[in-house]
Write a protein that holds these residues in place. Structure first.
Motif, PDB file in Angstrom:
ATOM      1  N   SER A  70     -39.834  28.460 -41.208  1.00 25.00           N
ATOM      2  CA  SER A  70     -41.019  27.597 -41.257  1.00 25.00           C
ATOM      3  C   SER A  70     -40.848  26.361 -40.390  1.00 25.00           C
ATOM      4  N   VAL A  71     -39.670  25.728 -40.484  1.00 21.11           N
ATOM      5  CA  VAL A  71     -39.431  24.520 -39.686  1.00 21.11           C
ATOM      6  C   VAL A  71     -39.444  24.855 -38.191  1.00 21.11           C
ATOM      7  N   THR A  72     -38.776  25.961 -37.816  1.00 27.64           N
ATOM      8  CA  THR A  72     -38.718  26.341 -36.399  1.00 27.64           C
ATOM      9  C   THR A  72     -40.107  26.643 -35.845  1.00 27.64           C
ATOM     10  N   VAL A  73     -40.850  27.470 -36.581  1.00 27.92           N
ATOM     11  CA  VAL A  73     -42.187  27.868 -36.107  1.00 27.92           C
ATOM     12  C   VAL A  73     -43.126  26.668 -36.036  1.00 27.92           C
ATOM     13  N   SER A  74     -43.111  25.827 -37.059  1.00 27.34           N
ATOM     14  CA  SER A  74     -44.045  24.695 -37.090  1.00 27.34           C
ATOM     15  C   SER A  74     -43.723  23.671 -35.994  1.00 27.34           C
ATOM     16  N   THR A 133     -42.349  38.214 -34.741  1.00 32.42           N
ATOM     17  CA  THR A 133     -41.412  37.286 -34.091  1.00 32.42           C
ATOM     18  C   THR A 133     -41.848  35.853 -34.394  1.00 32.42           C
ATOM     19  N   ARG A 134     -40.869  34.944 -34.413  1.00 33.87           N
ATOM     20  CA  ARG A 134     -41.199  33.537 -34.637  1.00 33.87           C
ATOM     21  C   ARG A 134     -41.956  32.960 -33.441  1.00 33.87           C
ATOM     22  N   ALA A 135     -41.650  33.459 -32.236  1.00 35.97           N
ATOM     23  CA  ALA A 135     -42.358  32.969 -31.049  1.00 35.97           C
ATOM     24  C   ALA A 135     -43.842  33.337 -31.103  1.00 35.97           C
ATOM     25  N   GLY A 136     -44.130  34.564 -31.560  1.00 37.51           N
ATOM     26  CA  GLY A 136     -45.524  34.982 -31.663  1.00 37.51           C
ATOM     27  C   GLY A 136     -46.294  34.149 -32.670  1.00 37.51           C
ATOM     28  N   LEU A 137     -45.659  33.876 -33.820  1.00 39.60           N
ATOM     29  CA  LEU A 137     -46.327  33.065 -34.843  1.00 39.60           C
ATOM     30  C   LEU A 137     -46.537  31.629 -34.361  1.00 39.60           C
ATOM     31  N   ALA A 138     -45.525  31.079 -33.672  1.00 42.09           N
ATOM     32  CA  ALA A 138     -45.672  29.723 -33.128  1.00 42.09           C
ATOM     33  C   ALA A 138     -46.793  29.667 -32.094  1.00 42.09           C
ATOM     34  N   LEU A 139     -46.926  30.723 -31.292  1.00 41.26           N
ATOM     35  CA  LEU A 139     -48.002  30.776 -30.300  1.00 41.26           C
ATOM     36  C   LEU A 139     -49.378  30.757 -30.977  1.00 41.26           C
ATOM     37  N   SER A 215     -40.345  40.940 -41.934  1.00 41.47           N
ATOM     38  CA  SER A 215     -38.922  40.955 -42.274  1.00 41.47           C
ATOM     39  C   SER A 215     -38.473  39.544 -42.656  1.00 41.47           C
ATOM     40  N   ASP A 216     -37.322  39.477 -43.355  1.00 39.50           N
ATOM     41  CA  ASP A 216     -36.798  38.168 -43.755  1.00 39.50           C
ATOM     42  C   ASP A 216     -36.407  37.326 -42.546  1.00 39.50           C
ATOM     43  N   ALA A 217     -36.143  37.968 -41.406  1.00 42.41           N
ATOM     44  CA  ALA A 217     -35.745  37.209 -40.216  1.00 42.41           C
ATOM     45  C   ALA A 217     -36.887  36.386 -39.645  1.00 42.41           C
ATOM     46  N   THR A 218     -38.128  36.732 -40.000  1.00 45.14           N
ATOM     47  CA  THR A 218     -39.282  36.028 -39.422  1.00 45.14           C
ATOM     48  C   THR A 218     -40.226  35.443 -40.472  1.00 45.14           C
ATOM     49  N   ARG A 219     -40.081  35.849 -41.728  1.00 48.94           N
ATOM     50  CA  ARG A 219     -41.007  35.355 -42.759  1.00 48.94           C
ATOM     51  C   ARG A 219     -40.868  33.847 -42.926  1.00 48.94           C
TER      52      ARG A 219
END
Length: 271
Positions: A70-74, A133-139, A215-219
């Motif tokens: 959450s911190v990384t994506v936000s 992916t975290r990059a996709g969610l951040a985008l 997955s837990d790696a991206t949730r």
């Protein structure tokens, strides 16, 4: 004496407001310290205090990983939103690109329910290889919060003294240089306040995160907390413990950045 009395009345007047906002946090803390029987009884405070829900919550789910995601994506989404919005808002307001109506209708795109964009965004992320992916969610978050950031930054740009920019232009500075070297330092409190607000919005988002991560790696944390709800039983104690751990980063950011947030919003509201 008169000053002490004024402080007393001010404290009495603000106490209900503070209590209103503190009550959900206190109730969440109380639930995290309850046994299953106490939760079913519905009492506010636990009759038998237990700390078992806290280690059990971290053992049952990857809570730390959810918070990191959450911190990384936000944060990525917040930087992307500011990077896209600041030059766009400056171009619309100062260079008159898009006409006068564009700044007024920008926020209207944020009024549509996010659910209508779910299916198109799902297939766009799948086609581009950014699904789960975290990059996709951040985008997605970075683009979705552009109207909000535009709305927040607009008052700061409108109150920027035009004479300073005109003087820089006479000296030979181009629009991009004026934006970076003159406008950004002057309205930096507003940029910081806007960054905090859009980052918190991204941190709390649930719909897109639940649809685009598997997955837990991206949730992210909101999706991870929802996993405590089983088919027949909801473990409220562990869910409350995970929720308190999850909101801690947001409260710490708000605590340390409060001065910049209040200063930025005040500069935007007062000429």
């Amino acid at each position: 004496m008169r000053l002490a009395g004024r402080h007393l009345w001010l404290g009495l007047a603000t106490a209900p407001i503070v209590g209103f906002f503190a009550l959900p946090i206190l109730y969440l803390l109380a639930v995290s310290l309850k046994t299953k029987d106490d939760v079913l009884n519905g009492a506010f405070w636990p009759t038998a205090t237990t700390l078992a829900n806290w280690p059990a919550a971290f053992e049952a789910a990857n809570v730390v990983g959810f918070i990191v995601n959450s911190v990384t994506v936000s944060l990525l989404a917040g930087f992307l939103t500011i990077a896209l919005t600041l030059p766009s808002a400056y171009a619309v307001l100062r260079l008159k690109i898009g006409g006068k109506w564009l700044s007024d209708v920008t926020l209207s795109s944020y009024m549509a329910p996010p659910i209508v964009a779910l299916i198109p965004l799902f297939f766009l992320l799948k086609t581009s290889g950014l699904l789960d992916t975290r990059a996709g969610l951040a985008l997605i978050y970075g683009l979705a919060n552009v109207p909000v950031a535009f709305w927040l930054l607009t008052p700061f740009l409108r109150r920027m003294p035009l004479e300073i920019e005109q003087a820089a232009a006479i000296d030979g500075a181009g629009p991009f240089r004026i934006l970076l070297q003159i406008v950004v330092p002057i309205i930096s409190p507003g940029i910081v306040a806007t960054f905090i607000i859009v980052t918190v919005l991204a941190y709390n988002e649930f719909l897109f995160a639940s649809a685009f991560t598997f997955s837990d790696a991206t949730r992210t944390l909101p999706v991870g907390i929802s996993l405590f709800q089983g088919d027949r039983l909801v473990n409220f104690g562990q869910m409350a413990a995970a929720s308190l751990a999850g909101i801690a980063p947001v409260y710490l950011i708000a605590l340390f950045m409060q001065r910049y947030l209040v200063s930025g919003l005040a500069h935007g509201a007062v000429k």
